[in-house]
Scaffold this motif. Structure first.
Motif, PDB file in Angstrom:
ATOM      1  N   LEU A 313       9.386  35.040  38.613  1.00 39.52           N
ATOM      2  CA  LEU A 313       9.803  36.231  37.859  1.00 39.52           C
ATOM      3  C   LEU A 313      11.008  35.885  37.004  1.00 39.52           C
ATOM      4  CD1 LEU A 313       9.273  39.014  40.564  1.00 39.52           C
ATOM      5  CD2 LEU A 313       7.786  38.472  38.653  1.00 39.52           C
ATOM      6  N   GLY A 314      12.219  36.301  37.375  1.00 35.68           N
ATOM      7  CA  GLY A 314      13.431  35.876  36.685  1.00 35.68           C
ATOM      8  C   GLY A 314      13.613  36.524  35.326  1.00 35.68           C
ATOM      9  N   ASN A 315      14.451  35.880  34.512  1.00 33.44           N
ATOM     10  CA  ASN A 315      14.864  36.419  33.224  1.00 33.44           C
ATOM     11  C   ASN A 315      14.556  35.437  32.100  1.00 33.44           C
ATOM     12  OD1 ASN A 315      16.703  38.975  33.877  1.00 33.44           O
ATOM     13  ND2 ASN A 315      17.087  37.425  35.442  1.00 33.44           N
ATOM     14  N   GLU A 316      13.925  35.953  31.070  1.00 32.00           N
ATOM     15  CA  GLU A 316      13.621  35.128  29.898  1.00 32.00           C
ATOM     16  C   GLU A 316      13.896  35.959  28.641  1.00 32.00           C
ATOM     17  OE1 GLU A 316       9.939  33.002  29.911  1.00 32.00           O
ATOM     18  OE2 GLU A 316      10.037  32.548  32.061  1.00 32.00           O
ATOM     19  N   PHE A 317      15.164  36.227  28.408  1.00 32.22           N
ATOM     20  CA  PHE A 317      15.547  36.969  27.212  1.00 32.22           C
ATOM     21  C   PHE A 317      16.951  36.552  26.789  1.00 32.22           C
ATOM     22  CE2 PHE A 317      17.313  39.472  30.649  1.00 32.22           C
ATOM     23  CZ  PHE A 317      18.532  39.896  30.153  1.00 32.22           C
TER      24      PHE A 317
END
Length: 460
Positions: A313-317
């Motif tokens: 999941l995590g953050n990609e922005f």
């Protein structure tokens, strides 16, 4: 199995503070009761078994230097997923008060950083409808971003729409197991593509159109670089002040997504341009008088929506810092100006650059990350985020999900966040506000009223 967090996920964990909790809250408005046992069963099978973050909690390195370590900690689903009787009369005000209370509290740190409340006794906006329910999902930003949260909403549903119905692959497809450092993988994927695009722009310089585009791109990159290296101080307004711990949650009425698109088409603009222009108009009305031109922090997705999400999941922005036309009187010109600003930003790599900076800071001390993000926040008056939601209505345990929205956490010293989420042909805006800065419930309601009025005027 224990694992190291990525730099970007560590950064969002490091940004947690008492006056601004880094927790994403989302609510599913349901037409009838939802069986909590079914929710627990689905979460166990479709969340906990598939995504390591739901069965791990973060631990900090000795001395506070370096990335966070996720350690195994099997969740107690009876504690993580509970039922709460919504206060009478079970209307939007009661629901908003409950969400605002949660915004003010940290998630328990001795277990995985997520929770679900099945709120019983929700009876619609006025509290006069039949008994329904609302499912409130709270996930720390270090675990998932807005796109990942929408993927999880789909995973929770009975029979979610597939990609053949227009749903992004990132929402509908099962997660993909990935190896390696996610920060590095994203940069290695994005950087060559962006350099190639810049190369194509340069190659077109012999034509008049090519020279015009190259000049516009060069100007945008230069402005963006200066903005990132040395963010300017924001104009002082009533949106700045000493933050408190008490927060308020609100949301606008639902508006027709096709109507928003029609306004955008009239002005050659996007849905995001139109809604950001409406936010600018509401701020102008809220602040009163001749408002200065303000700036927003705007998270920008870097995740491929045509590919499955990672099981991490995590953050990609990344973050961009557009000006918003609060100094413009005319609603139509606000849309056009917003479009020009966002078009200029799209010529740059501002989102990728801030992603790299924040992810790098996440490998150091929390104070480094907080200082970097504070510099961006001090150049803005609010945070605005826009995430496309489910294209078709969802059901949970046979109960229709009538509506869906979420609230973005604020960072740094920002006191106001506005979240844009589409759902099944409609769109709502969620408002997260600091009570001390916006003047408590009365001040937050005044901004909500201004935003609803602006949407009505703009969309007819």
């Amino acid at each position: 199995m224990d694992r190291w967090a990525s730099g970007i996920d560590t950064a969002w964990l490091q940004l947690e503070q008492p006056t601004n909790r880094m927790v994403v809250h989302g609510v599913l408005f349901c037409d009838g009761p939802v069986d909590v046992a079914t929710v627990r069963e689905r979460v166990a099978q479709r969340w906990v078994a598939r995504y390591p973050g739901f069965r791990q909690r973060p631990t900090w390195p000795a001395g506070g230097l370096g990335p966070v370590r996720w350690v195994d900690d099997e969740p107690d689903l009876a504690a993580h997923i509970d039922t709460v009787d919504l206060a009478s009369p079970g209307d939007d005000a009661a629901l908003a008060e409950h969400v605002g209370t949660l915004m003010s509290r940290p998630l328990p740190t001795d277990r995985p950083w997520w929770a679900i409340h099945v709120l019983t006794g929700y009876r619609g906006a006025e509290g006069a409808g039949e008994d329904g329910s609302a499912v409130l999902v709270s996930i720390h930003h270090g675990l998932a971003d807005g796109v990942a949260l929408n993927h999880l909403f789909h995973a929770l549903a009975d029979d979610p729409p597939g990609t053949d119905e227009g749903t992004p692959v990132a929402y509908a497809a099962p997660p993909k197991r990935r190896r390696g450092v996610r920060d590095v993988r994203l940069v290695r994927r994005e950087l060559p593509q962006r350099l190639s695009r810049l190369g194509r722009t340069v190659a077109r310089w012999p034509s008049p159109e090519g020279r015009e585009e190259l000049a516009a791109t060069s100007s945008a990159i230069g402005h963006s670089t200066a903005l990132i290296v040395r963010p300017p101080a924001e104009a002082e307004t009533a949106l700045q002040g000493e933050l408190g711990t008490a927060k308020s949650a609100r949301w606008t009425r639902a508006v027709d997504l096709d109507a928003v698109k029609a306004v955008g088409k009239e002005h050659g603009a996007s849905v995001n341009d139109v809604l950001c222009a409406a936010i600018a108009g509401a701020l102008r009305a809220y602040l009163g008088g001749d408002s200065p031109r303000l700036r927003a922090v705007m998270p920008t997705n870097l995740r491929r929506l045509d590919r499955p999400v990672s099981h991490w999941l995590g953050n990609e922005f990344g973050l961009v810092l557009p000006t918003i036309p609060t100094d413009e009187r005319d609603p139509g010109r606000r849309v056009e100006r917003m479009h020009r600003v966002m078009s200029s930003i799209k010529r740059t790599n501002q989102a990728l650059a801030t992603f790299i900076g924040i992810a790098t800071a996440g490998h150091g001390r929390a104070a480094w990350t907080q200082g970097l993000v504070r510099r961006y926040a001090e150049a803005a008056s609010l945070i605005i985020t826009n995430v496309p939601g489910p294209v078709r209505e969802l059901e949970i345990a046979g109960t229709r999900v009538r509506d869906l929205l979420f609230w973005v956490p604020c960072s740094g010293q920002l006191a106001l966040g506005v979240s844009i989420l589409s759902y099944a042909g409609r769109v709502r805006l969620g408002i997260a506000a600091d009570d001390a800065v916006l003047g408590g419930a009365e001040g937050v309601d005044r901004f909500l009223g201004a935003l609803d009025e602006e949407l009505s005027a703009l969309l007819g």
